[in-house]
Design a protein around this motif. Structure first.
Motif, PDB file in Angstrom:
ATOM      1  N   PHE A 169       0.811  -1.214   0.000  1.00 16.17           N
ATOM      2  CA  PHE A 169       0.000   0.000   0.000  1.00 16.17           C
ATOM      3  C   PHE A 169       0.847   1.268   0.000  1.00 16.17           C
ATOM      4  O   PHE A 169       0.322   2.369   0.034  1.00 16.17           O
ATOM      5  N   PHE A 170       2.184   1.108  -0.041  1.00 11.98           N
ATOM      6  CA  PHE A 170       3.073   2.252  -0.266  1.00 11.98           C
ATOM      7  C   PHE A 170       4.350   1.751  -0.913  1.00 11.98           C
ATOM      8  O   PHE A 170       4.586   0.548  -1.008  1.00 11.98           O
ATOM      9  N   CYS A 171       5.172   2.683  -1.368  1.00 15.96           N
ATOM     10  CA  CYS A 171       6.376   2.326  -2.134  1.00 15.96           C
ATOM     11  C   CYS A 171       7.526   1.969  -1.190  1.00 15.96           C
ATOM     12  O   CYS A 171       8.392   2.802  -0.896  1.00 15.96           O
ATOM     13  N   ASP A 172       7.514   0.751  -0.721  1.00 17.75           N
ATOM     14  CA  ASP A 172       8.611   0.236   0.075  1.00 17.75           C
ATOM     15  C   ASP A 172       9.625  -0.423  -0.861  1.00 17.75           C
ATOM     16  O   ASP A 172       9.274  -0.848  -1.968  1.00 17.75           O
ATOM     17  N   THR A 173      10.858  -0.530  -0.425  1.00 23.16           N
ATOM     18  CA  THR A 173      11.924  -1.002  -1.304  1.00 23.16           C
ATOM     19  C   THR A 173      11.735  -2.444  -1.801  1.00 23.16           C
ATOM     20  O   THR A 173      11.819  -2.684  -3.012  1.00 23.16           O
ATOM     21  N   PRO A 174      11.486  -3.431  -0.934  1.00 28.02           N
ATOM     22  CA  PRO A 174      11.385  -4.820  -1.431  1.00 28.02           C
ATOM     23  C   PRO A 174      10.316  -5.031  -2.492  1.00 28.02           C
ATOM     24  O   PRO A 174      10.605  -5.657  -3.525  1.00 28.02           O
ATOM     25  N   PRO A 175       9.066  -4.545  -2.304  1.00 28.70           N
ATOM     26  CA  PRO A 175       8.063  -4.796  -3.359  1.00 28.70           C
ATOM     27  C   PRO A 175       8.367  -4.071  -4.664  1.00 28.70           C
ATOM     28  O   PRO A 175       7.977  -4.543  -5.731  1.00 28.70           O
ATOM     29  N   VAL A 176       9.056  -2.929  -4.597  1.00 30.24           N
ATOM     30  CA  VAL A 176       9.440  -2.237  -5.829  1.00 30.24           C
ATOM     31  C   VAL A 176      10.530  -3.013  -6.553  1.00 30.24           C
ATOM     32  O   VAL A 176      10.506  -3.155  -7.786  1.00 30.24           O
ATOM     33  N   LEU A 177      11.495  -3.553  -5.809  1.00 29.43           N
ATOM     34  CA  LEU A 177      12.550  -4.355  -6.427  1.00 29.43           C
ATOM     35  C   LEU A 177      11.984  -5.596  -7.102  1.00 29.43           C
ATOM     36  O   LEU A 177      12.524  -6.066  -8.111  1.00 29.43           O
ATOM     37  N   ASP A 178      10.901  -6.120  -6.557  1.00 33.15           N
ATOM     38  CA  ASP A 178      10.295  -7.324  -7.149  1.00 33.15           C
ATOM     39  C   ASP A 178       9.792  -7.074  -8.570  1.00 33.15           C
ATOM     40  O   ASP A 178       9.616  -8.024  -9.343  1.00 33.15           O
ATOM     41  N   LEU A 179       9.549  -5.821  -8.917  1.00 34.39           N
ATOM     42  CA  LEU A 179       9.013  -5.506 -10.239  1.00 34.39           C
ATOM     43  C   LEU A 179      10.094  -5.345 -11.294  1.00 34.39           C
ATOM     44  O   LEU A 179       9.796  -5.282 -12.488  1.00 34.39           O
ATOM     45  N   SER A 180      11.339  -5.271 -10.871  1.00 37.64           N
ATOM     46  CA  SER A 180      12.415  -4.968 -11.815  1.00 37.64           C
ATOM     47  C   SER A 180      12.725  -6.150 -12.718  1.00 37.64           C
ATOM     48  O   SER A 180      12.733  -7.307 -12.284  1.00 37.64           O
ATOM     49  N   CYS A 181      12.995  -5.838 -13.973  1.00 31.43           N
ATOM     50  CA  CYS A 181      13.466  -6.872 -14.903  1.00 31.43           C
ATOM     51  C   CYS A 181      14.981  -6.782 -15.062  1.00 31.43           C
ATOM     52  O   CYS A 181      15.562  -7.466 -15.911  1.00 31.43           O
ATOM     53  N   SER A 182      15.623  -5.933 -14.272  1.00 35.14           N
ATOM     54  CA  SER A 182      17.085  -5.860 -14.244  1.00 35.14           C
ATOM     55  C   SER A 182      17.599  -6.768 -13.132  1.00 35.14           C
ATOM     56  O   SER A 182      16.847  -7.218 -12.273  1.00 35.14           O
ATOM     57  N   GLY A 183      18.897  -6.988 -13.142  1.00 39.11           N
ATOM     58  CA  GLY A 183      19.496  -7.737 -12.046  1.00 39.11           C
ATOM     59  C   GLY A 183      19.538  -6.883 -10.792  1.00 39.11           C
ATOM     60  O   GLY A 183      19.949  -5.716 -10.838  1.00 39.11           O
ATOM     61  N   ILE A 184      19.094  -7.426  -9.663  1.00 40.79           N
ATOM     62  CA  ILE A 184      19.018  -6.653  -8.417  1.00 40.79           C
ATOM     63  C   ILE A 184      20.072  -7.119  -7.417  1.00 40.79           C
ATOM     64  O   ILE A 184      19.975  -6.798  -6.227  1.00 40.79           O
ATOM     65  N   TYR A 185      21.067  -7.864  -7.892  1.00 41.27           N
ATOM     66  CA  TYR A 185      22.095  -8.379  -6.980  1.00 41.27           C
ATOM     67  C   TYR A 185      22.828  -7.235  -6.285  1.00 41.27           C
ATOM     68  O   TYR A 185      23.035  -7.266  -5.061  1.00 41.27           O
ATOM     69  N   ILE A 186      23.225  -6.207  -7.040  1.00 36.45           N
ATOM     70  CA  ILE A 186      23.935  -5.068  -6.458  1.00 36.45           C
ATOM     71  C   ILE A 186      23.048  -4.349  -5.442  1.00 36.45           C
ATOM     72  O   ILE A 186      23.511  -3.946  -4.366  1.00 36.45           O
ATOM     73  N   ASN A 187      21.759  -4.195  -5.770  1.00 37.32           N
ATOM     74  CA  ASN A 187      20.830  -3.552  -4.839  1.00 37.32           C
ATOM     75  C   ASN A 187      20.742  -4.314  -3.524  1.00 37.32           C
ATOM     76  O   ASN A 187      20.719  -3.727  -2.438  1.00 37.32           O
ATOM     77  N   GLU A 188      20.677  -5.632  -3.623  1.00 41.00           N
ATOM     78  CA  GLU A 188      20.579  -6.451  -2.412  1.00 41.00           C
ATOM     79  C   GLU A 188      21.845  -6.338  -1.570  1.00 41.00           C
ATOM     80  O   GLU A 188      21.775  -6.289  -0.333  1.00 41.00           O
ATOM     81  N   ILE A 189      23.004  -6.282  -2.242  1.00 41.93           N
ATOM     82  CA  ILE A 189      24.264  -6.134  -1.507  1.00 41.93           C
ATOM     83  C   ILE A 189      24.314  -4.785  -0.800  1.00 41.93           C
ATOM     84  O   ILE A 189      24.697  -4.683   0.378  1.00 41.93           O
ATOM     85  N   VAL A 190      23.909  -3.719  -1.508  1.00 38.34           N
ATOM     86  CA  VAL A 190      23.919  -2.375  -0.916  1.00 38.34           C
ATOM     87  C   VAL A 190      22.962  -2.305   0.269  1.00 38.34           C
ATOM     88  O   VAL A 190      23.309  -1.782   1.345  1.00 38.34           O
ATOM     89  N   LEU A 191      21.754  -2.837   0.098  1.00 40.02           N
ATOM     90  CA  LEU A 191      20.783  -2.849   1.194  1.00 40.02           C
ATOM     91  C   LEU A 191      21.304  -3.634   2.390  1.00 40.02           C
ATOM     92  O   LEU A 191      21.145  -3.222   3.543  1.00 40.02           O
ATOM     93  N   LEU A 192      21.938  -4.762   2.122  1.00 36.86           N
ATOM     94  CA  LEU A 192      22.473  -5.595   3.195  1.00 36.86           C
ATOM     95  C   LEU A 192      23.560  -4.864   3.969  1.00 36.86           C
ATOM     96  O   LEU A 192      23.587  -4.887   5.206  1.00 36.86           O
TER      97      LEU A 192
END
Length: 291
Positions: A169-192
């Motif tokens: 019901f709002f733009c939180d990071t995990p559900p937005v990343l789920d929509l990406s058709c790009s690789g999100i490995y770098i995003n996950e590392i940065v978030l971690l």
């Protein structure tokens, strides 16, 4: 993608008006409680202490991150419009994640403040001075804004080509990343990395401060002294905040974005004797002034 569609909490139309009414009431009570607390601290010079400085900042943060989410949620219940623009989604993610993270740092600061008050009471006034805690809080804001900027930049540089429907019901990071058709490995590392640093710092400060407080209390021979020390040490803001919901748990998100900010003034501020005394004094002065 130029806009996103937020799934929201429920599609049952009969629930929209009742839920809108409840959420609006919760949001208004949150603003009244938090802004009232800030005003009270500003008006009463006896509350111009480090702890209440932290508390006023926490109240302000609650207002801001609640305002980053709640108005849009209430608007969707009232109008049925689930669309949020690309830029508005990025803004919502930035402000929510930034202010929730700052709040965790302020909780650590309050734990350190209680440690100084209990463990070194004779040096408290020279240790916790405005020249110390104001720059620290300023650094917190700067570092967290930088972190949130990095998070939003890494998230919205991705390509969204499969779907624009956010299962939240709002733009939180995990559900937005789920929509990406790009690789999100770098995003996950940065978030971690960012989350690990934040959690490690705040937990280390809080656990260390209260461990030392507990040791000091156990060494006290006087039962009255132990009670006073416990009363001082539990002068802590009892809020569990999270920058994201686990497994897209919307119900949990409702609690930490709406309910918890509302009830905090009731379960914490209004039970404090200094707050109640200051509220009474300010109210009496206003009545005398207008009469």
């Amino acid at each position: 993608v130029t806009e996103f569609i937020l799934v929201g909490l429920t599609d049952v139309l009969e629930w929209h008006v009742p839920v809108f009414t409840i959420f609006t009431l919760i949001y208004l009570l949150t603003l009244v409680g938090k802004l009232g607390m800030i005003l009270l601290i500003l008006l009463d010079s006896r509350l111009h202490t480090p702890m209440y400085f932290f508390l006023s900042n926490l109240s302000l943060l609650d207002c801001v991150y609640a305002s980053a989410v709640n108005p849009k949620v209430m608007e969707r219940f009232l109008t049925g419009d689930k669309i949020i623009s690309y830029n508005s989604c990025a803004d919502q993610m930035f402000f929510f994640s930034a202010f929730v993270t700052v709040e965790s740092f302020l909780l650590a600061s309050m734990a350190f403040d209680r440690h100084a008050a209990v463990c070194k009471p004779l040096h408290y006034t020279t240790t916790m001075t405005s020249t110390m805690y104001v720059p620290i809080v300023t650094c917190f804001y700067f570092s967290v804004f930088l972190q949130s900027s990095i998070n939003v930049a890494f998230t919205f540089h991705l390509f969204f080509c499969h779907s624009n429907v956010i299962n939240h019901f709002f733009c939180d990071t995990p559900p937005v990343l789920d929509l990406s058709c790009s690789g999100i490995y770098i995003n996950e590392i940065v978030l971690l990395i960012l989350a690990t640093l934040d959690i490690a710092f705040t937990l280390l400060v809080i656990l260390n401060s209260y461990l030392l407080i507990f040791i000091i209390i156990l060494r006290m021979r006087s039962a009255e002294g132990q009670r006073n020390a416990f009363a001082t040490s539990i002068f802590m803001y009892p809020q569990l905040s999270s920058s994201h919901s686990m497994d897209n748990d919307k119900i949990a998100s409702v609690f930490y974005t709406m309910v918890i900010p509302m009830v905090n003034p009731l379960v914490y501020n209004l039970r404090n004797k200094e707050v109640k005394r200051s509220f009474k004094n300010v109210l009496e002065k206003q009545i005398i002034y207008w009469v």
